[in-house]
Design a protein around this motif. Sequence first.
Motif, mmCIF file in Angstrom:
data_model
loop_
_atom_site.group_PDB
_atom_site.id
_atom_site.type_symbol
_atom_site.label_atom_id
_atom_site.label_comp_id
_atom_site.label_asym_id
_atom_site.label_seq_id
_atom_site.Cartn_x
_atom_site.Cartn_y
_atom_site.Cartn_z
ATOM 1 N N TYR A 142 23.539 36.788 40.688
ATOM 2 C CA TYR A 142 24.122 35.954 41.892
ATOM 3 C C TYR A 142 25.377 35.626 41.778
ATOM 4 C CZ TYR A 142 18.831 36.196 41.732
ATOM 5 O OH TYR A 142 17.643 36.510 41.382
ATOM 6 N N TYR A 143 26.261 36.657 41.661
ATOM 7 C CA TYR A 143 27.680 36.334 41.810
ATOM 8 C C TYR A 143 28.268 36.105 42.827
ATOM 9 C CZ TYR A 143 32.779 37.860 41.586
ATOM 10 O OH TYR A 143 33.915 37.599 41.640
ATOM 11 N N SER A 144 28.981 34.988 42.838
ATOM 12 C CA SER A 144 29.585 34.282 43.971
ATOM 13 C C SER A 144 31.011 34.952 44.401
ATOM 14 C CB SER A 144 29.965 32.906 43.889
ATOM 15 O OG SER A 144 30.710 32.350 44.879
ATOM 16 N N THR A 212 31.960 30.165 53.303
ATOM 17 C CA THR A 212 30.756 29.985 52.223
ATOM 18 C C THR A 212 30.088 31.395 52.068
ATOM 19 O OG1 THR A 212 30.287 27.628 53.203
ATOM 20 C CG2 THR A 212 28.731 28.729 52.233
ATOM 21 N N VAL A 213 29.626 31.774 50.988
ATOM 22 C CA VAL A 213 29.047 32.622 50.680
ATOM 23 C C VAL A 213 27.778 33.039 51.759
ATOM 24 C CG1 VAL A 213 29.391 32.714 48.343
ATOM 25 C CG2 VAL A 213 27.325 31.681 49.173
ATOM 26 N N SER A 214 27.023 34.148 51.695
ATOM 27 C CA SER A 214 25.876 34.547 52.577
ATOM 28 C C SER A 214 24.776 33.619 52.436
ATOM 29 C CB SER A 214 25.766 36.075 52.546
ATOM 30 O OG SER A 214 25.046 36.115 51.097
ATOM 31 N N GLU A 215 24.178 33.473 53.503
ATOM 32 C CA GLU A 215 22.921 32.859 53.408
ATOM 33 C C GLU A 215 21.698 33.648 52.468
ATOM 34 O OE1 GLU A 215 19.467 31.316 56.508
ATOM 35 O OE2 GLU A 215 21.501 30.871 56.910
ATOM 36 N N GLU A 216 21.900 34.817 52.527
ATOM 37 C CA GLU A 216 21.039 35.472 51.482
ATOM 38 C C GLU A 216 21.221 35.314 49.865
ATOM 39 O OE1 GLU A 216 20.085 40.141 50.384
ATOM 40 O OE2 GLU A 216 21.643 39.720 51.651
ATOM 41 N N LEU A 217 22.598 35.258 49.799
ATOM 42 C CA LEU A 217 22.780 34.631 48.230
ATOM 43 C C LEU A 217 22.555 33.288 48.132
ATOM 44 C CD1 LEU A 217 24.031 35.143 45.605
ATOM 45 C CD2 LEU A 217 26.341 34.469 46.449
ATOM 46 N N LEU A 218 22.607 32.236 49.010
ATOM 47 C CA LEU A 218 22.336 30.836 48.821
ATOM 48 C C LEU A 218 20.688 30.929 48.764
ATOM 49 C CD1 LEU A 218 24.314 29.016 51.830
ATOM 50 C CD2 LEU A 218 24.869 28.924 49.305
ATOM 51 N N LYS A 219 20.080 31.650 49.510
ATOM 52 C CA LYS A 219 18.641 31.613 49.374
ATOM 53 C C LYS A 219 18.000 32.066 47.855
ATOM 54 C CE LYS A 219 14.310 33.289 51.242
ATOM 55 N NZ LYS A 219 13.517 34.308 52.410
ATOM 56 N N GLU A 224 16.109 30.540 42.472
ATOM 57 C CA GLU A 224 16.080 30.297 40.914
ATOM 58 C C GLU A 224 16.088 28.965 40.597
ATOM 59 O OE1 GLU A 224 16.063 32.592 38.574
ATOM 60 O OE2 GLU A 224 15.508 34.233 40.222
ATOM 61 N N LEU A 225 16.944 27.965 41.238
ATOM 62 C CA LEU A 225 16.925 26.628 40.809
ATOM 63 C C LEU A 225 15.740 26.229 40.921
ATOM 64 C CD1 LEU A 225 20.017 25.425 42.826
ATOM 65 C CD2 LEU A 225 20.083 26.277 40.391
ATOM 66 N N MET A 251 15.092 21.494 49.396
ATOM 67 C CA MET A 251 15.045 20.920 47.821
ATOM 68 C C MET A 251 15.053 19.278 47.844
ATOM 69 S SD MET A 251 17.175 23.807 45.758
ATOM 70 C CE MET A 251 16.949 22.880 44.005
ATOM 71 N N SER A 252 14.113 18.479 47.692
ATOM 72 C CA SER A 252 14.182 17.148 47.574
ATOM 73 C C SER A 252 14.635 16.629 46.197
ATOM 74 C CB SER A 252 12.795 16.599 47.746
ATOM 75 O OG SER A 252 12.072 16.840 46.630
#
Length: 266
Positions: A142-144, A212-219, A224-225, A251-252
């Motif tokens: 998941y490289y930024s 900001t990086v792509s929404e795909e990468l954020l997802k 993983e988190l 994520m709460s």
Amino acid sequence: MMKITALLENISECELKAKHGLSLYIETKNRRILFDLGSDRTFFENAKTRGIDLTTIDTVIISHGHMDHGGALKHFLEINSTAKIYIQRKAFEAHYSKALFLKVNVGIDNKLINHPQVVLLDGDSQIHEELWLFTVESTDKYYSAANDTLYTENGRDNFSHEQNLIIKDDKTVLITGCGHTGIVNILEKAKSYHPEVCIGGYHLYNPITKKTVSEELLKEIMEELQKYNQMQYYTYHCTGQEAFMFFSKHMSNMHYLSCGKSIEID
């Protein structure tokens, strides 16, 4: 109980002055720690406002060799003659940001490398009974792309100069600066310490390109988190507001640590 206060961060919702960069003041049972120092004297002013005496700091961690995290080192050494400064040796090498035809020095003052208070590290190290520092070699997951403008003299930065902090107190806390090596990779390396709280930046926003990086990468990162379902996350600085809003929507256990905010961990 451990108390962590953001003395410097990009955003302030209180009386403290915000600036691009990071500095955390950390109190444990046995230590008074600064994690990063920002780029200038701003965090000095904020510490004074909060009644924090920087001459009592015994341990300083500089997360990596960029000026918004270690630029104020010279100023700190002028007012504190006893604290040990723990930093990776490679952090004193040249670091640049490149965009289009511009090349900007973003490194820290390498003339301080031989200062008697500076402790140079080469990789992982236990520095106190309750404090560990570790680096991350594998940055493939998941490289930024927000890293793409950052360079050393040898080409694209691989962030071998970046270190992360583990504090074992009543709870175990993981603290990162920018997380250039990738928060997923950092968490994987930190598994052996069993952290319950993760505080750090994810470097998903590029302040040069303002993207900001792509929404795909954020997802993908979010998924993983979420595997660490007992973890409490606090983020800041280079994660960026857009990425934080995306994560916190789903994520709460994701929170933002802005300038002046404190966390008490017991």
